[in-house]
Write an enzyme that holds these catalytic residues in place. Structure first.
Site, PDB file in Angstrom:
ATOM      1  CB  ILE A 118      -0.950  -0.013   1.211  1.00 51.83           C
ATOM      2  CG1 ILE A 118      -1.891  -1.224   1.122  1.00 51.83           C
ATOM      3  CG2 ILE A 118      -1.756   1.276   1.271  1.00 51.83           C
ATOM      4  CD1 ILE A 118      -2.748  -1.435   2.346  1.00 51.83           C
ATOM      5  CE  LYS A 141      -8.412  -8.237   9.977  1.00 54.93           C
ATOM      6  NZ  LYS A 141      -8.943  -7.668   8.716  1.00 54.93           N
ATOM      7  NE  ARG A 159      -5.747 -17.333  10.678  1.00 59.17           N
ATOM      8  CZ  ARG A 159      -5.111 -16.772   9.639  1.00 59.17           C
ATOM      9  NH1 ARG A 159      -3.918 -17.220   9.290  1.00 59.17           N
ATOM     10  NH2 ARG A 159      -5.663 -15.776   8.976  1.00 59.17           N
TER      11      ARG A 159
END
Length: 472
Positions: A154, A270, A400
């Site tokens: 990015i 997140k 996970r």
């Protein structure tokens, strides 16, 4: 003999494809029929080409017409529709092409060189976003810009996009010498930009960053350096703290000392009601940026990303690597969903936020609908091996540590307002009461230096009331 083409769609995009093929005999193609899911069109003709039936009949109709190629010309299709059309087209075991997005149709032309093979971005089922370049140019042209994490997927794309707006300098900061060297070479030799300056440094090193501020006066800082791998940061929370929290604090101080009046930090969905250490440290980093902007004089802000297609470690990149090995493709949970954006969208969102932000905002791209990871895996399998006689297996591995079943890019309590672009939202998340940025950085830094992982996790929960700690 001309290649016989069957076109999915009977609207303006299909009409333009038919016209383009007719007007260019050198393409050596012949449209033998159109398909459309509107029953009222069946049996009618569009520019002399019959609408033979619906896309559900594609496999049989393609065989009956002796078609040798499929073109998807439905740029207005939603996410599920686009993915279903790609899957049906691949079942013919013929080459599949797709027309550009609706913006190109509105502009009035579809040229054959724009009709291309299907790529993962087409499975988003939405237009990729082009942002307002005039305001970006006003903010960048003739100015000195520093990009941290410039060697990453990015960060390097941000550097490429910046070149289009004629900055006076691009300082490309990173700790990986090879990746920094490569993007500097690309900007100079590939894009003809000779004012890119490689800077080897680690954002964790506050003394080094302070020294650099005396060497490189800058006007704009775009902070892309970060640890972003969720399970790894669960195992090494001290690293997440040192890069995502302490590193951000160091870059903020660098920006102030170097005279930058604009600062953008790259964050993540997140960070919203974080369950992972990675997400929590990025939320704390957002709070540091908001605190720096609180005085009102500095235009410091953040942008939140979803999953970036094609970036290092992205699920699509993992799936493509697994496909090359012949499978299986691994999904953590068959019901898991994620939001996706392209690398170019990510880079443009950063520079748009930098141009438009007043300070303290969090910019979020409207990424459309969340996509089920299992569905994405199945479509990639179909795209990669439509004629594979031994189906590639999809294996469920279980979520996970730190992972969520579903992400969200805004919290329910985040005050939001329309942004500078129809597909950009602006949020001003509430800072927790008593949040002291200096004290938080010092305390977490000391815990990280002692590698006290349990204490780091416990302190994060105390700092973020909406943190959803992972339970084994």
């Amino acid at each position: 003999m001309s290649c016989k083409v069957l076109v999915i769609g009977a609207g303006e995009a299909a009409r333009l494809v038919v016209r383009e093929i007719r007007e260019h005999p050198a393409l050596d193609r012949e449209v033998v029929g159109l398909l459309d899911d509107n029953p009222a069109l069946h049996g009618t003709a569009i520019d002399g080409i019959e609408v033979l039936g619906s896309s559900a009949d594609l496999v049989n109709l393609a065989a009956g017409c002796d078609a040798r190629e499929i073109i998807i010309a439905v740029p207005s299709a939603s996410g599920p529709q686009a993915r279903e059309l790609v899957q049906r087209a691949r079942q013919t075991r013929l080459p599949v092409r797709i027309v550009p997005g609706i913006r190109d149709i509105i502009k009035g032309t579809v040229h054959w060189n724009q009709v291309r093979e299907v790529v993962p971005e087409d499975l988003l089922g939405r237009e990729t976003v082009d942002l307002a370049e005039s305001s970006i140019r006003d903010a960048v042209q003739g100015r000195r810009v520093l990009v941290t994490g410039a060697g990453g997927s990015i960060g390097s794309e941000i550097c490429r996009q910046l070149v289009n707006f004629s900055p006076d300098r691009i300082y490309m900061l990173g700790r990986g010498e090879n990746s920094i060297f490569e993007i500097a070479e690309e900007l100079r030799d590939g894009l003809g930009y000779d004012r890119a300056v490689p800077v080897l440094a680690d954002v964790r090193d506050g003394v080094r960053m302070s020294h650099l501020a005396t060497q490189f006066p800058v006007d704009v800082v775009l902070h892309a350096a970060a640890h972003k791998h969720v399970p790894l940061m669960e195992d090494y929370p001290e690293e997440a703290v040192m890069v995502n929290v302490v590193g951000t604090a160091n870059v903020i101080e660098f920006a102030k000392a170097a005279g930058a009046d604009r600062f953008v930090m790259l964050s993540t969905d997140k960070a919203v009601r974080p369950r992972s250490v990675m997400g929590a440290t990025k939320r704390i980093a957002e709070l540091l940026v908001q605190s720096a902007a609180a005085g009102g004089a500095l235009r410091y802000m953040a942008v939140r990303f979803g999953n970036v297609l094609g970036s290092r470690g992205s699920v699509v990149t993992v799936f493509q690597r697994q496909l090359k090995r012949g499978g299986p493709l691994t999904v953590t949970d068959r019901e898991a969903t994620r939001y996706f954006m392209t690398i170019r969208e990510a880079a443009m969102l950063v520079v748009q936020g930098m141009a438009e932000g007043k300070g303290g905002e969090v910019f979020v791209l409207d990424m459309g609908e969340a996509i089920r990871i299992e569905e994405l895996a199945r479509n990639l399998i179909t795209m990669a091996q439509p004629d594979n006689t031994a189906p590639i297996e999809i294996v469920e591995t279980g979520l996970r540590p730190g992972e969520k079943l579903r992400e969200q890019y805004l919290a329910e309590t985040d005050p939001t307002q329309p942004g500078p672009h129809p597909q950009i939202l602006v949020a001003r998340p509430t800072r927790p009461a008593g949040f002291d940025p200096g004290a938080v950085v010092r305390e977490l830094s000391e815990l990280a230096e002692r590698c006290d992982r349990d204490a780091i996790r416990a302190r994060i929960v105390e700092l973020l009331p909406d943190h959803e700690a992972h339970v084994d």
